[in-house]
Scaffold this motif. Structure first.
Motif, PDB file in Angstrom:
ATOM      1  N   SER A 111       0.847  -1.181   0.000  1.00 37.87           N
ATOM      2  CA  SER A 111       0.000   0.000   0.000  1.00 37.87           C
ATOM      3  C   SER A 111       0.893   1.245   0.000  1.00 37.87           C
ATOM      4  N   ARG A 112       0.447   2.314   0.604  1.00 37.81           N
ATOM      5  CA  ARG A 112       1.251   3.526   0.724  1.00 37.81           C
ATOM      6  C   ARG A 112       1.213   4.025   2.153  1.00 37.81           C
ATOM      7  N   TYR A 113       2.282   4.658   2.542  1.00 36.59           N
ATOM      8  CA  TYR A 113       2.376   5.230   3.882  1.00 36.59           C
ATOM      9  C   TYR A 113       1.214   6.203   4.114  1.00 36.59           C
ATOM     10  N   ALA A 114       0.527   6.033   5.231  1.00 40.32           N
ATOM     11  CA  ALA A 114      -0.584   6.891   5.649  1.00 40.32           C
ATOM     12  C   ALA A 114      -1.837   6.730   4.786  1.00 40.32           C
ATOM     13  N   ALA A 115      -1.906   5.645   4.015  1.00 38.93           N
ATOM     14  CA  ALA A 115      -3.107   5.405   3.203  1.00 38.93           C
ATOM     15  C   ALA A 115      -4.242   4.895   4.083  1.00 38.93           C
ATOM     16  N   ALA A 116      -5.455   5.199   3.688  1.00 38.54           N
ATOM     17  CA  ALA A 116      -6.660   4.697   4.352  1.00 38.54           C
ATOM     18  C   ALA A 116      -7.850   5.035   3.473  1.00 38.54           C
ATOM     19  N   HIS A 117      -8.899   4.222   3.536  1.00 36.72           N
ATOM     20  CA  HIS A 117     -10.041   4.464   2.650  1.00 36.72           C
ATOM     21  C   HIS A 117     -10.741   5.776   2.968  1.00 36.72           C
ATOM     22  N   ASP A 118     -10.507   6.317   4.185  1.00 30.25           N
ATOM     23  CA  ASP A 118     -11.101   7.599   4.549  1.00 30.25           C
ATOM     24  C   ASP A 118     -10.039   8.676   4.747  1.00 30.25           C
ATOM     25  N   ALA A 119      -8.863   8.494   4.139  1.00 24.98           N
ATOM     26  CA  ALA A 119      -7.787   9.480   4.265  1.00 24.98           C
ATOM     27  C   ALA A 119      -8.221  10.816   3.671  1.00 24.98           C
ATOM     28  N   HIS A 120      -7.689  11.908   4.215  1.00 26.07           N
ATOM     29  CA  HIS A 120      -8.069  13.229   3.718  1.00 26.07           C
ATOM     30  C   HIS A 120      -7.284  13.634   2.480  1.00 26.07           C
ATOM     31  N   LEU A 165       0.314  13.835  -2.773  1.00 27.93           N
ATOM     32  CA  LEU A 165       1.430  13.230  -2.048  1.00 27.93           C
ATOM     33  C   LEU A 165       2.413  14.299  -1.583  1.00 27.93           C
ATOM     34  N   SER A 166       2.700  15.270  -2.451  1.00 30.69           N
ATOM     35  CA  SER A 166       3.634  16.325  -2.058  1.00 30.69           C
ATOM     36  C   SER A 166       3.085  17.154  -0.903  1.00 30.69           C
ATOM     37  N   ARG A 167       1.791  17.348  -0.875  1.00 29.37           N
ATOM     38  CA  ARG A 167       1.186  18.161   0.186  1.00 29.37           C
ATOM     39  C   ARG A 167       1.363  17.533   1.562  1.00 29.37           C
ATOM     40  N   ILE A 168       1.170  16.201   1.670  1.00 25.98           N
ATOM     41  CA  ILE A 168       1.302  15.608   3.003  1.00 25.98           C
ATOM     42  C   ILE A 168       2.765  15.558   3.431  1.00 25.98           C
TER      43      ILE A 168
END
Length: 266
Positions: A86-95, A230-233
């Motif tokens: 997956s990706r770091y800090a991924a989640a189906h409800d990620a902002h 991705l750059s924003r986080i």
């Protein structure tokens, strides 16, 4: 003869694929590569009589649909275990958009009914940095001073194989996998300069310039939107955390960026 067969999907041509192929051979594991495909029958055929699907997904416009299709194929065939990269800090409800899109595939893996392990690696060193051509000593990128716990692709490979060799111990678990230090791109480029002897420097760009750079590379609108998110986080400091997952899974400390730089450009 190897008793455990791993099918690698979505990793062809990437540094992690090279590490996995070499490390698996040393660990007496069989590797089968699933070529880039949207055809369900081809995917099912490649997964026949395999033990573990190692699922990675390149950043293509149909990433989510392809992820759903490959999870469905794994379920049809009945693979023993899915390892989803997956990706770091991924989640189906990620902002953030890319995290949310990737999180939809996380959820599909979790709801597949198959045993699974989700690895959420931070940005790979091999993906984040490349040496510019001679005569071009500036590396332009957003968030030049935003620290990220970049991960060596060899460490991700070791984590994957550690899970594959003990799937029952890791079933149903999710690991955030990072390198040993939070390093800004400016610091990383300084290490590259030291290793190569070149006068390299990182130049920070704003979102508008980064968008133009991505479009100039031929990226689709969807890819641009994902990479901007991705750059924003990263700029917000959300990718700087360091975890102990590599040590927990492999028993070894993760490799620093300086080691990657010496092996790649020294």
């Amino acid at each position: 003869m190897p008793e455990n067969t791993l099918v690698l999907a979505g990793l062809e041509g990437l540094a992690i694929h090279e590490h996995l192929a070499r490390d698996a051979e040393n660990a007496a594991l069989a590797i089968r590569t699933l070529a880039d495909t949207d055809d369900a029958d081809t995917a099912c055929s490649a997964m026949q009589e395999s033990d573990t699907l190692v699922l990675g997904l390149p950043l293509t416009d149909n990433m989510v649909e392809r992820g759903f299709s490959l999870v469905s194929a794994a379920k049809t065939v009945g693979v023993r275990h899915i390892i989803f990269l997956s990706r770091y800090a991924a989640a189906h409800d990620a902002h953030w958009r890319l995290g949310r899109e990737t999180g939809r595939i996380d959820l599909a893996v979790e709801q597949s009914g198959l045993p699974f392990t989700i690895l959420r690696p931070n940005t790979l060193m091999s993906a984040a940095f490349s040496l510019p051509p001679d005569g071009q000593d500036t590396i332009r990128l957003p968030g030049a001073d935003a620290a990220v716990s970049y991960l060596h692709p060899a460490d991700l490979s070791r984590c994957i194989l550690a899970v594959a060799n003990a799937v029952d111990d890791h079933a149903g678990r999710t690991y955030a996998v990072t390198g040993p230090e939070a390093l800004s791109p400016r610091e990383a480029v300084a290490t590259m300069a030291e290793v190569t002897g070149r006068s390299l420097s990182a130049v920070d760009v704003d979102e508008g310039e980064y968008t133009a750079m991505l479009k100039g590379e031929g990226r689709s609108e969807w890819q641009v939107e994902m990479l901007i998110s991705l750059s924003r986080i990263g700029i917000r400091g959300m990718m700087r955390n360091v975890t102990g997952a590599v040590k927990h899974l492999t028993g070894q400390e993760p490799r620093p960026f300086s080691e990657y730089a010496r092996s790649a450009w020294g």
